[in-house]
Design a protein around this motif. Structure first.
Motif, PDB file in Angstrom:
ATOM      1  N   MET A   1       0.845  -1.198   0.000  1.00 41.10           N
ATOM      2  CA  MET A   1       0.000   0.000   0.000  1.00 41.10           C
ATOM      3  C   MET A   1       0.877   1.243   0.000  1.00 41.10           C
ATOM      4  N   LYS A   2       0.597   2.168  -0.908  1.00 40.25           N
ATOM      5  CA  LYS A   2       1.404   3.367  -1.021  1.00 40.25           C
ATOM      6  C   LYS A   2       1.094   4.341   0.104  1.00 40.25           C
ATOM      7  N   LEU A   3       2.092   5.152   0.413  1.00 36.04           N
ATOM      8  CA  LEU A   3       1.879   6.193   1.410  1.00 36.04           C
ATOM      9  C   LEU A   3       0.888   7.223   0.893  1.00 36.04           C
ATOM     10  N   ASN A   4       0.052   7.705   1.792  1.00 32.87           N
ATOM     11  CA  ASN A   4      -0.923   8.736   1.456  1.00 32.87           C
ATOM     12  C   ASN A   4      -0.224  10.101   1.572  1.00 32.87           C
ATOM     13  N   TYR A   5       0.456  10.496   0.501  1.00 37.96           N
ATOM     14  CA  TYR A   5       1.271  11.711   0.551  1.00 37.96           C
ATOM     15  C   TYR A   5       0.436  12.970   0.724  1.00 37.96           C
ATOM     16  N   LYS A   6      -0.790  12.939   0.249  1.00 37.39           N
ATOM     17  CA  LYS A   6      -1.622  14.135   0.376  1.00 37.39           C
ATOM     18  C   LYS A   6      -1.908  14.467   1.837  1.00 37.39           C
ATOM     19  N   ILE A   7      -2.228  13.456   2.639  1.00 35.85           N
ATOM     20  CA  ILE A   7      -2.516  13.735   4.046  1.00 35.85           C
ATOM     21  C   ILE A   7      -1.227  14.133   4.774  1.00 35.85           C
ATOM     22  N   ILE A   8      -0.079  13.582   4.331  1.00 40.62           N
ATOM     23  CA  ILE A   8       1.206  13.950   4.943  1.00 40.62           C
ATOM     24  C   ILE A   8       1.488  15.440   4.731  1.00 40.62           C
ATOM     25  N   PHE A   9       1.343  15.892   3.481  1.00 38.79           N
ATOM     26  CA  PHE A   9       1.602  17.308   3.198  1.00 38.79           C
ATOM     27  C   PHE A   9       0.518  18.203   3.787  1.00 38.79           C
ATOM     28  N   TYR A  10      -0.683  17.666   3.951  1.00 38.79           N
ATOM     29  CA  TYR A  10      -1.741  18.432   4.618  1.00 38.79           C
ATOM     30  C   TYR A  10      -1.336  18.736   6.056  1.00 38.79           C
ATOM     31  N   PHE A  11      -0.764  17.726   6.713  1.00 41.87           N
ATOM     32  CA  PHE A  11      -0.286  17.926   8.082  1.00 41.87           C
ATOM     33  C   PHE A  11       0.888  18.896   8.130  1.00 41.87           C
ATOM     34  N   PHE A  12       1.772  18.811   7.157  1.00 44.15           N
ATOM     35  CA  PHE A  12       2.877  19.766   7.110  1.00 44.15           C
ATOM     36  C   PHE A  12       2.338  21.191   7.013  1.00 44.15           C
ATOM     37  N   GLY A  13       1.297  21.366   6.201  1.00 39.87           N
ATOM     38  CA  GLY A  13       0.668  22.676   6.101  1.00 39.87           C
ATOM     39  C   GLY A  13       0.074  23.125   7.422  1.00 39.87           C
ATOM     40  N   LEU A  14      -0.565  22.189   8.129  1.00 39.28           N
ATOM     41  CA  LEU A  14      -1.152  22.493   9.435  1.00 39.28           C
ATOM     42  C   LEU A  14      -0.075  22.921  10.433  1.00 39.28           C
ATOM     43  N   LEU A  15       1.054  22.218  10.420  1.00 40.72           N
ATOM     44  CA  LEU A  15       2.158  22.559  11.314  1.00 40.72           C
ATOM     45  C   LEU A  15       2.727  23.938  10.986  1.00 40.72           C
ATOM     46  N   CYS A  16       2.776  24.263   9.697  1.00 38.69           N
ATOM     47  CA  CYS A  16       3.240  25.600   9.314  1.00 38.69           C
ATOM     48  C   CYS A  16       2.289  26.677   9.830  1.00 38.69           C
ATOM     49  N   LEU A  17       0.989  26.391   9.845  1.00 36.21           N
ATOM     50  CA  LEU A  17       0.027  27.354  10.389  1.00 36.21           C
ATOM     51  C   LEU A  17       0.304  27.597  11.870  1.00 36.21           C
ATOM     52  N   PHE A  18       0.570  26.533  12.610  1.00 36.29           N
ATOM     53  CA  PHE A  18       0.918  26.682  14.025  1.00 36.29           C
ATOM     54  C   PHE A  18       2.189  27.522  14.174  1.00 36.29           C
ATOM     55  N   ASN A  19       3.205  27.180  13.383  1.00 37.90           N
ATOM     56  CA  ASN A  19       4.478  27.883  13.466  1.00 37.90           C
ATOM     57  C   ASN A  19       4.303  29.370  13.153  1.00 37.90           C
ATOM     58  N   GLY A  20       3.592  29.643  12.074  1.00 32.39           N
ATOM     59  CA  GLY A  20       3.360  31.030  11.690  1.00 32.39           C
ATOM     60  C   GLY A  20       2.566  31.790  12.731  1.00 32.39           C
TER      61      GLY A  20
END
Length: 497
Positions: free
Chosen positions: A1-20
């Motif tokens: 089963m392939k990694l769900n890259y979309k949800i991974i990058f979605y979380f990265f975006g969420l973390l950037c919102l926290f950081n910002g």
């Protein structure tokens, strides 16, 4: 089963919102103190927020399923994303123009290591100093735990993230729902931070110094607003005792704090790890205080730790402070402990491997792991005499499964191998033996002060650029407790199933 890259990058975006968002808070501090870098910090925050919004909007149609593999990727690379974006305030304001140095300082902040490359901390603008302390506070409880507290709003379950972020052996939960657990942990974390800020202000610190040191104490980080760290207040023992109390609490399992606040104090006191944690601190403090009392020259005017309440009190306070600072991996210093006889140098080096309690913000191996290894070691003697007897390791009157015991033994072996490899790599940069082993133990254990050239009254500015990147990797490895990072280095992890 392939990694769900979309949800991974979605979380990265969420973390950037926290950081910002936290950068915008630093912007407010900069504006209040008129430190001259408000626009630059604001720009940094807006850039990071924009990156986060773009990442989330591009991947908004992701499948809302997160398995263990994706959890490991999100946690490990999420910390790297936080560190990379967290460098912007340093670089844009010119406080740390070198990207290598800025990344080192940021990773040291998020991993709550507290090692610094800055030679003159007091010359930095208030907004940057606050951002520096804030990286500790965010990393202390774990940015991932912060994220899962709001996951119900996104319709995503967060158990996989919590397991990857907090992979220790203690499986206690405050609440059946993981998001409620995260919220309660953060409430306690915030409450302790506010309480320490008030007490330090009343004891004589400025409000700015009080809030910064509270952010760094509860995260067991170690960044200070003063070049001399807590030694700046050696003439004000009350301030140091307040910090001692909150370092102790930060190194204690936060779940026990929750039980205590709910009136279940006996459950906290009877916890085996907590009792051993206290015993270690009492024993180590007695050893350190006695040696300091009979060897430290308090009459020497060059020694910056005056005897406000006499030699006995000064010896006890400095011994207690440094023991708790290193056991909890906070890394604050009141004096140069490498000058307190060779025995104490080796002694403090040894307790860098101890760590605080599981479920705390401290780094290191953790007390509960040492306890279970010791118990299992003694049981091996009994098993040798009674090979057919069933003798399980017990923790808090409950049998510990063999799987957990093997996991802990494996963790300790990996930890020591990582320490040895870490020291070997540092030695490749022409660093002497004492400094190399000190750097490796301190980086991996998220302690901060090391030995030799990088001792408690020095910093890491003399470390070569490649050495700083290696140290930053060890910090991340230790903060995420080895397995979360090392599993990504195995080929089978990336194979499609």
């Amino acid at each position: 089963m392939k990694l769900n890259y979309k949800i991974i990058f979605y979380f990265f975006g969420l973390l950037c919102l926290f950081n910002g968002g936290f950068m915008l808070l630093s912007t407010l501090i900069s504006l209040i103190y008129k430190d001259g870098v408000t626009i630059q910090i604001l720009g940094s925050g807006l850039i990071v927020l924009l990156i986060g919004l773009i990442a989330m909007s591009v991947t908004k149609d992701h499948k809302k399923e997160l398995d263990k593999r994706e959890g490991y990727v999100v946690v490990t690379f999420g910390w790297i994303v936080m560190a990379l974006t967290g460098t912007l305030p340093y670089v844009i304001t010119g406080a740390i123009p070198s990207f290598t140095n800025a990344f080192f300082e940021t990773m040291s902040g998020y991993t709550t290591t507290g090692a610094s490359i800055l030679n003159d901390i007091e010359s930095l603008p208030e907004g940057i100093l606050f951002w520096r302390s804030m990286t500790h506070w965010i990393g202390g409880m774990g940015i991932i735990v912060l994220a899962i507290a709001i996951l119900p709003l996104l319709g995503i379950g967060g158990m996989q993230l919590f397991a990857a972020e907090a992979p220790g052996p203690n499986a206690d939960k405050l609440h059946p729902r993981i998001t409620d657990t995260a919220k309660r942990l953060w409430l306690i974390y915030f409450g302790y931070t506010a309480a320490e800020t008030i007490l330090l202000k009343v004891a004589g610190m400025s409000f700015f110094d009080a809030i910064n040191h509270s952010l760094c104490t509860l995260s067991t980080g170690g960044f200070s607003t003063k070049n001399a760290s807590i030694a700046y207040w050696n003439g004000q023992p009350v301030i140091q005792y307040i910090i001692i109390v909150f370092m102790f609490l930060a190194g204690t399992n936060f779940i026990l704090s929750y039980f205590a606040f709910k009136g279940r104090i006996q459950k906290a006191i009877r916890d085996e790890e907590f009792r051993l944690y206290v015993k270690f601190i009492v024993l180590f403090t007695a050893i350190a205080a006695l040696i300091i009392y009979f060897n430290a020259d308090f009459s020497d005017s060059s020694v910056d730790h005056p005897m406000v309440y006499g030699k006995g009190e000064a010896s006890f306070r400095h011994g207690l402070f440094q023991v708790i600072a290193i056991v909890t991996t906070t890394g604050f210093v009141t004096a140069d402990f490498t000058m307190w006889t060779p025995f104490l140098v080796v002694f403090f080096f040894g307790i860098m491997f101890l760590g605080g309690s599981a479920g705390s913000t401290s780094g290191g191996v953790k007390v509960v792991r040492h306890m279970i290894m010791i118990k299992n070691g003694f049981l091996e003697f009994r098993r040798a005499l009674h090979p057919n007897a069933i003798l399980p390791v017990r923790y808090n009157q409950k049998a510990v499964s063999g799987e957990i015991v093997f996991n802990i033994l494996g963790f300790f072996i990996l930890y020591m191998l990582s320490f040895i490899v870490g020291a070997l790599v540092f030695s490749m940069f022409q660093i002497d033996f004492e400094s190399a082993i000190g750097l490796s133990a301190s980086s991996l254990g998220n302690v901060g002060p090391a030995l030799g050239e990088f001792g408690p009254v020095n910093n890491y500015s003399a470390l070569p650029p490649l050495g700083k990147w290696w140290s930053a990797f060890l910090m991340l490895l230790g903060r995420l407790e080895l397995f979360t990072v090392l599993i990504l280095l195995t080929p089978f992890f990336w194979r499609n199933r």
